[in-house]
Write an enzyme that holds these catalytic residues in place. Sequence first.
Site, PDB file in Angstrom:
ATOM      1  N   ASN A   8      34.226  26.626  35.122  1.00  0.00           N
ATOM      2  CA  ASN A   8      35.132  27.428  34.293  1.00  0.00           C
ATOM      3  C   ASN A   8      36.437  26.644  34.093  1.00  0.00           C
ATOM      4  O   ASN A   8      37.094  26.263  35.058  1.00  0.00           O
ATOM      5  CB  ASN A   8      35.382  28.763  35.014  1.00  0.00           C
ATOM      6  CG  ASN A   8      36.361  29.643  34.261  1.00  0.00           C
ATOM      7  OD1 ASN A   8      37.396  29.172  33.801  1.00  0.00           O
ATOM      8  ND2 ASN A   8      36.046  30.913  34.147  1.00  0.00           N
ATOM      9  N   HIS A  11      41.744  27.364  33.421  1.00  0.00           N
ATOM     10  CA  HIS A  11      43.088  27.023  33.914  1.00  0.00           C
ATOM     11  C   HIS A  11      43.619  25.685  33.395  1.00  0.00           C
ATOM     12  O   HIS A  11      44.795  25.382  33.557  1.00  0.00           O
ATOM     13  CB  HIS A  11      43.143  27.150  35.440  1.00  0.00           C
ATOM     14  CG  HIS A  11      42.944  28.577  35.844  1.00  0.00           C
ATOM     15  ND1 HIS A  11      43.690  29.607  35.291  1.00  0.00           N
ATOM     16  CD2 HIS A  11      42.070  29.169  36.684  1.00  0.00           C
ATOM     17  CE1 HIS A  11      43.288  30.761  35.795  1.00  0.00           C
ATOM     18  NE2 HIS A  11      42.301  30.522  36.639  1.00  0.00           N
ATOM     19  N   HIS A  44      36.733  32.063  29.502  1.00  0.00           N
ATOM     20  CA  HIS A  44      36.973  33.497  29.395  1.00  0.00           C
ATOM     21  C   HIS A  44      38.016  33.709  28.311  1.00  0.00           C
ATOM     22  O   HIS A  44      39.174  33.339  28.475  1.00  0.00           O
ATOM     23  CB  HIS A  44      37.471  34.021  30.746  1.00  0.00           C
ATOM     24  CG  HIS A  44      37.644  35.511  30.803  1.00  0.00           C
ATOM     25  ND1 HIS A  44      37.926  36.170  31.975  1.00  0.00           N
ATOM     26  CD2 HIS A  44      37.594  36.472  29.840  1.00  0.00           C
ATOM     27  CE1 HIS A  44      38.031  37.472  31.732  1.00  0.00           C
ATOM     28  NE2 HIS A  44      37.852  37.678  30.450  1.00  0.00           N
ATOM     29  N   ARG A  46      40.239  36.007  26.996  1.00  0.00           N
ATOM     30  CA  ARG A  46      40.805  37.306  27.375  1.00  0.00           C
ATOM     31  C   ARG A  46      41.467  37.954  26.173  1.00  0.00           C
ATOM     32  O   ARG A  46      41.912  37.280  25.248  1.00  0.00           O
ATOM     33  CB  ARG A  46      41.840  37.121  28.489  1.00  0.00           C
ATOM     34  CG  ARG A  46      41.247  36.639  29.807  1.00  0.00           C
ATOM     35  CD  ARG A  46      42.297  36.684  30.901  1.00  0.00           C
ATOM     36  NE  ARG A  46      42.536  38.034  31.325  1.00  0.00           N
ATOM     37  CZ  ARG A  46      42.047  38.581  32.447  1.00  0.00           C
ATOM     38  NH1 ARG A  46      41.314  37.860  33.265  1.00  0.00           N
ATOM     39  NH2 ARG A  46      42.299  39.830  32.743  1.00  0.00           N
ATOM     40  N   ARG A  50      45.708  34.745  27.316  1.00  0.00           N
ATOM     41  CA  ARG A  50      46.673  34.078  28.203  1.00  0.00           C
ATOM     42  C   ARG A  50      46.299  32.625  28.503  1.00  0.00           C
ATOM     43  O   ARG A  50      47.132  31.846  28.892  1.00  0.00           O
ATOM     44  CB  ARG A  50      46.845  34.857  29.504  1.00  0.00           C
ATOM     45  CG  ARG A  50      45.636  34.832  30.395  1.00  0.00           C
ATOM     46  CD  ARG A  50      45.914  35.487  31.730  1.00  0.00           C
ATOM     47  NE  ARG A  50      46.001  36.926  31.619  1.00  0.00           N
ATOM     48  CZ  ARG A  50      45.793  37.756  32.637  1.00  0.00           C
ATOM     49  NH1 ARG A  50      45.527  37.261  33.833  1.00  0.00           N
ATOM     50  NH2 ARG A  50      45.858  39.055  32.489  1.00  0.00           N
ATOM     51  N   GLU A  71      32.832  34.308  28.616  1.00  0.00           N
ATOM     52  CA  GLU A  71      33.103  35.541  29.374  1.00  0.00           C
ATOM     53  C   GLU A  71      34.028  36.387  28.527  1.00  0.00           C
ATOM     54  O   GLU A  71      34.982  35.870  27.946  1.00  0.00           O
ATOM     55  CB  GLU A  71      33.843  35.215  30.672  1.00  0.00           C
ATOM     56  CG  GLU A  71      32.974  34.670  31.751  1.00  0.00           C
ATOM     57  CD  GLU A  71      33.795  34.319  32.990  1.00  0.00           C
ATOM     58  OE1 GLU A  71      35.013  34.597  33.024  1.00  0.00           O
ATOM     59  OE2 GLU A  71      33.225  33.751  33.906  1.00  0.00           O
ATOM     60  N   THR A 102      39.818  38.367  37.063  1.00  0.00           N
ATOM     61  CA  THR A 102      38.849  39.468  37.056  1.00  0.00           C
ATOM     62  C   THR A 102      38.718  40.039  38.473  1.00  0.00           C
ATOM     63  O   THR A 102      38.359  39.315  39.398  1.00  0.00           O
ATOM     64  CB  THR A 102      37.472  38.944  36.587  1.00  0.00           C
ATOM     65  OG1 THR A 102      37.681  38.041  35.515  1.00  0.00           O
ATOM     66  CG2 THR A 102      36.589  40.082  36.143  1.00  0.00           C
ATOM     67  N   GLU A 152      25.526  38.278  36.906  1.00  0.00           N
ATOM     68  CA  GLU A 152      26.346  37.437  37.786  1.00  0.00           C
ATOM     69  C   GLU A 152      26.908  38.356  38.863  1.00  0.00           C
ATOM     70  O   GLU A 152      27.612  39.327  38.562  1.00  0.00           O
ATOM     71  CB  GLU A 152      27.470  36.759  37.008  1.00  0.00           C
ATOM     72  CG  GLU A 152      28.329  35.884  37.912  1.00  0.00           C
ATOM     73  CD  GLU A 152      29.365  35.057  37.167  1.00  0.00           C
ATOM     74  OE1 GLU A 152      29.149  34.720  35.979  1.00  0.00           O
ATOM     75  OE2 GLU A 152      30.411  34.762  37.773  1.00  0.00           O
ATOM     76  N   HIS A 193      33.105  33.776  41.542  1.00  0.00           N
ATOM     77  CA  HIS A 193      34.443  34.302  41.820  1.00  0.00           C
ATOM     78  C   HIS A 193      34.915  33.982  43.233  1.00  0.00           C
ATOM     79  O   HIS A 193      34.276  34.345  44.210  1.00  0.00           O
ATOM     80  CB  HIS A 193      34.577  35.814  41.584  1.00  0.00           C
ATOM     81  CG  HIS A 193      35.979  36.147  41.164  1.00  0.00           C
ATOM     82  ND1 HIS A 193      36.987  36.300  42.063  1.00  0.00           N
ATOM     83  CD2 HIS A 193      36.537  36.258  39.941  1.00  0.00           C
ATOM     84  CE1 HIS A 193      38.110  36.516  41.399  1.00  0.00           C
ATOM     85  NE2 HIS A 193      37.871  36.491  40.117  1.00  0.00           N
TER      86      HIS A 193
HETATM   87  N1  PXP Z   1      32.782  34.392  37.133  1.00  0.00           N
HETATM   88  C1  PXP Z   1      33.482  35.326  36.435  1.00  0.00           C
HETATM   89  C2  PXP Z   1      32.736  36.401  35.758  1.00  0.00           C
HETATM   90  C3  PXP Z   1      34.886  35.261  36.348  1.00  0.00           C
HETATM   91  O1  PXP Z   1      35.560  36.189  35.656  1.00  0.00           O
HETATM   92  C4  PXP Z   1      35.547  34.185  36.979  1.00  0.00           C
HETATM   93  C5  PXP Z   1      37.047  34.073  36.858  1.00  0.00           C
HETATM   94  O2  PXP Z   1      37.383  33.842  35.523  1.00  0.00           O
HETATM   95  C6  PXP Z   1      34.779  33.232  37.669  1.00  0.00           C
HETATM   96  C7  PXP Z   1      33.397  33.369  37.752  1.00  0.00           C
HETATM   97  C8  PXP Z   1      35.397  32.050  38.331  1.00  0.00           C
HETATM   98  O3  PXP Z   1      36.188  32.486  39.384  1.00  0.00           O
HETATM   99  P1  PXP Z   1      37.127  31.440  40.154  1.00  0.00           P
HETATM  100  O4  PXP Z   1      38.147  30.971  39.158  1.00  0.00           O
HETATM  101  O5  PXP Z   1      37.701  32.241  41.258  1.00  0.00           O
HETATM  102  O6  PXP Z   1      36.241  30.325  40.598  1.00  0.00           O
END
Ligand code: PXP
Length: 244
Positions: A8, A11, A44, A46, A50, A71, A102, A152, A193
């Site tokens: 992901n 960031h 994601h 959003r 952001r 996402e 999330t 997931e 997550h």
């Molecule tokens: N899976 C989902 C559905 C999420 O919303 C997120 C956070 O955006 C992640 C995985 C990744 O989480 P982390 O950034 O804590 O690794």
Amino acid sequence: MFPLLGVNIDHIATIRNARGINWPDPVQAAYIAEQAGADSIIVHLREDRRHITERDVQILRQTINTSMTLEMAATEDMINIACRLIPNYCCLVPEAREELTTEGGLDILNCHTKIRSMINKLIQSNIEVSIFIDAEEKQIAAAADLGINMIEIHTGLYAHNFYNKNEREKFLNRIKVCAEYGSILGLQINVGHGLDYHNIKPIAAIDLIREINIGHAIISRAVIVGLDKAVRDMKSLIQRSRIL
Ligand code: PXP
């Protein structure tokens, strides 16, 4: 077979947006992640935009070579965007404006009918759908009933309690039980997550898990392990600037 790694890159966009300029670019980050072995790229989009923007999703759709998961919240607006941009996968997540990230799985039991029609729209556009849910059998059964192929499972409780042995084992066991239950119902099991370089092993060892999605830990590590070279590069430029 090893689980796949979904990276992901939200960031990267968080850092870019902090300055309101156009770098670092998530498009470049996706390419590097793929070159390093990422099996898929996750963003994601959003509702408050952001980090990732529609521009990012549009370009990534054309540049990602592996597969792209979008996402998003289960709203009409987001479904319309997805049906226009056609990512390989959509993962429906709950979204609250004030949250930092999330915070829990989508409660499908309370929005089954609304979600069903949204899922149908996505499937008709050839998008595979996943739902981000808590490790609870009743949520998994409701997800299977929606006719999707994958879920997931939220690993946040496991991750946040990792240093408390009893709690860690309890939440790890929940994930195992739910992975097994979901598999019996014919669902592909992804997880994500809060996973990081300390807590990943017991999760990756669960053989029913197909894909592990990680964002914050990988981007954070990139900053830390890359900092030494970044400072050296700048120092070297400064020192060479007065050499004729
Ligand atoms: N899976 C989902 C559905 C999420 O919303 C997120 C956070 O955006 C992640 C995985 C990744 O989480 P982390 O950034 O804590 O690794």
